[in-house]
Write a protein that holds these residues in place. Structure first.
Motif, PDB file in Angstrom:
ATOM      1  N   ARG A   1       3.306  -2.289 -11.537  1.00 32.68           N
ATOM      2  CA  ARG A   1       1.919  -1.531 -11.682  1.00 32.68           C
ATOM      3  C   ARG A   1       0.724  -1.488 -11.289  1.00 32.68           C
TER       4      ARG A   1
ATOM      5  N   ASN B   1       0.728  -1.208   0.109  1.00 36.31           N
ATOM      6  CA  ASN B   1      -0.242  -0.307   0.098  1.00 36.31           C
ATOM      7  C   ASN B   1       0.888   1.471  -0.097  1.00 36.31           C
ATOM      8  N   THR B   2       2.199   1.407  -0.070  1.00 33.94           N
ATOM      9  CA  THR B   2       2.884   2.584   0.240  1.00 33.94           C
ATOM     10  C   THR B   2       4.142   2.300  -0.647  1.00 33.94           C
TER      11      THR B   2
ATOM     12  N   PRO C   1       6.101   2.908  -3.783  1.00 33.92           N
ATOM     13  CA  PRO C   1       5.844   3.234  -5.478  1.00 33.92           C
ATOM     14  C   PRO C   1       6.732   2.108  -6.022  1.00 33.92           C
ATOM     15  N   VAL C   2       5.977   2.701  -7.567  1.00 34.47           N
ATOM     16  CA  VAL C   2       5.945   1.277  -8.589  1.00 34.47           C
ATOM     17  C   VAL C   2       7.885   0.603  -8.509  1.00 34.47           C
TER      18      VAL C   2
ATOM     19  N   ARG D   1      -4.506  -0.614  -6.208  1.00 34.80           N
ATOM     20  CA  ARG D   1      -4.588   0.220  -4.299  1.00 34.80           C
ATOM     21  C   ARG D   1      -5.193   1.537  -4.127  1.00 34.80           C
ATOM     22  N   GLU D   2      -5.567   1.928  -5.618  1.00 33.62           N
ATOM     23  CA  GLU D   2      -5.989   3.694  -5.356  1.00 33.62           C
ATOM     24  C   GLU D   2      -7.355   3.729  -5.240  1.00 33.62           C
TER      25      GLU D   2
ATOM     26  N   VAL E   1      -0.207  -0.921  -7.691  1.00 33.84           N
ATOM     27  CA  VAL E   1      -0.105   0.193  -7.357  1.00 33.84           C
ATOM     28  C   VAL E   1      -1.698   1.094  -8.174  1.00 33.84           C
TER      29      VAL E   1
END
Length: 316
Positions: free
Chosen positions: A165, A140-141, A143-144, A171-172, A168
């Motif tokens: 990808r 959840n935290t 970055p790609v 999770r949005e 990420v």
């Protein structure tokens, strides 16, 4: 019932270092105490120092090993704290060190710990559930780019960037909390042709997350030289690894100290430059087919062992 992997071979490898003396052995990954119990039973004068980061494993092993009384000392610690633990106990050298790496049977079997991808469970994966980040925190935290690194380096995942990808983006919509959603995402992110070979497509992702959450390879990188330094001359180290990243690290650490450091071409061995270790296994040994059938956890194991033959390269 927990079955220690390659138990007979482990006992045989340690026997020359532990027999007929008041020996000390560090079980750096105590788990449920199967190897420890057998070693203590085999050697009535053995003193065992058991380390584990999992408080529940320590509690279960404490009960299992209680019959050995004061010969057992258990410590809640990751194995890279071995020098500190030995110093606290006033031990300069030990006669044996055992590593049985990876996730334990107990941790896999406890659904709420989140190690297995076969059942829906909270995405925890901490070997010590009292400390550190969880797998959900990573998903959840990160970055790609960082997620890609974790999946590629620790899971040896060919489609790391593709999965990262997708994580990420997903999770949005909603943060990851349990494993079922992650398993489905990985399955859909991996090409169909790849899904048909090499086991479940989520296996590598779960391995990578577990290693990242627990800092396993960094801890092992620190622990191996510390364990070798702690061995007395005649002492032995046995390491059981369950994936290529661990085994590669173990192989290099043992091989480096089993070589002479005398420059090539000199007619005699320079003092202090000889091998410190003698390798006891030719390459990595594996469990027998019969044991692998009986105990599936034994199937991927690679066992390596060495004996300390000198201090700092000086002849013993």
């Amino acid at each position: 019932m927990h079955e220690p992997v390659m138990l007979d071979r482990v006992l045989a490898l340690f026997a020359p270092a532990l027999g007929d003396r008041d020996a000390v052995l560090v079980d750096a990954t105590l788990g449920l105490g199967g190897h420890a119990d057998a070693l203590l039973s085999e050697h009535p004068s053995l003193r065992l120092i058991g380390l584990d980061r999992d408080p529940e494993a320590l509690d279960r092993s404490r009960d299992r090993l209680a019959r050995h009384g004061s010969r057992v000392h258990l410590v809640h610690a990751v194995y890279d704290r071995m020098p500190e633990v030995l110093a606290d106990l006033g031990l300069a050298k030990v006669d044996g060190v055992l590593f049985d790496l990876g996730v334990s049977s107990m941790q896999l079997d406890m659904r709420e710990r989140g190690f297995a991808y076969s059942t829906d469970a909270p995405l925890d994966m901490r070997m010590d559930p009292t400390a550190g980040i969880t797998a959900a925190d990573v998903l959840n935290t990160y970055p790609v780019a960082e997620l890609t690194r974790v999946l590629r380096e620790y899971g040896e995942e060919r489609f790391a960037h593709r999965i990262a990808r997708a994580v990420v983006a997903e999770r949005e919509r909603e943060p990851f909390r349990t494993s079922e959603r992650l398993v489905k995402l990985v399955y859909e992110a991996v090409p169909a042709a790849t899904r048909r070979t090499g086991g479940h497509p989520a296996k590598r992702t779960f391995q990578a997350l577990r290693i990242e959450v627990n800092g396993e390879l960094e801890a092992l990188r620190r622990a191996l030289p510390a364990a070798l330094d702690a061995l007395a001359v005649g002492g032995r180290i046995v390491v059981e690894s369950y994936h290529s990243l661990e085994d590669r690290m173990v192989k290099r650490a043992l091989a480096a100290r089993a070589r002479s450091r005398t420059p090539e071409g000199l007619p005699v061995e320079l003092a202090g430059h000889g091998p410190e270790l003698r390798l006891l296994t030719r390459g990595a040994e594996q469990a027998s087919e019969e044991e692998a059938r009986r105990n599936p956890r034994a199937k991927p194991v690679k066992l390596r062992a060495a004996e300390r033959i000198a201090n700092g390269g000086n002849a013993a």
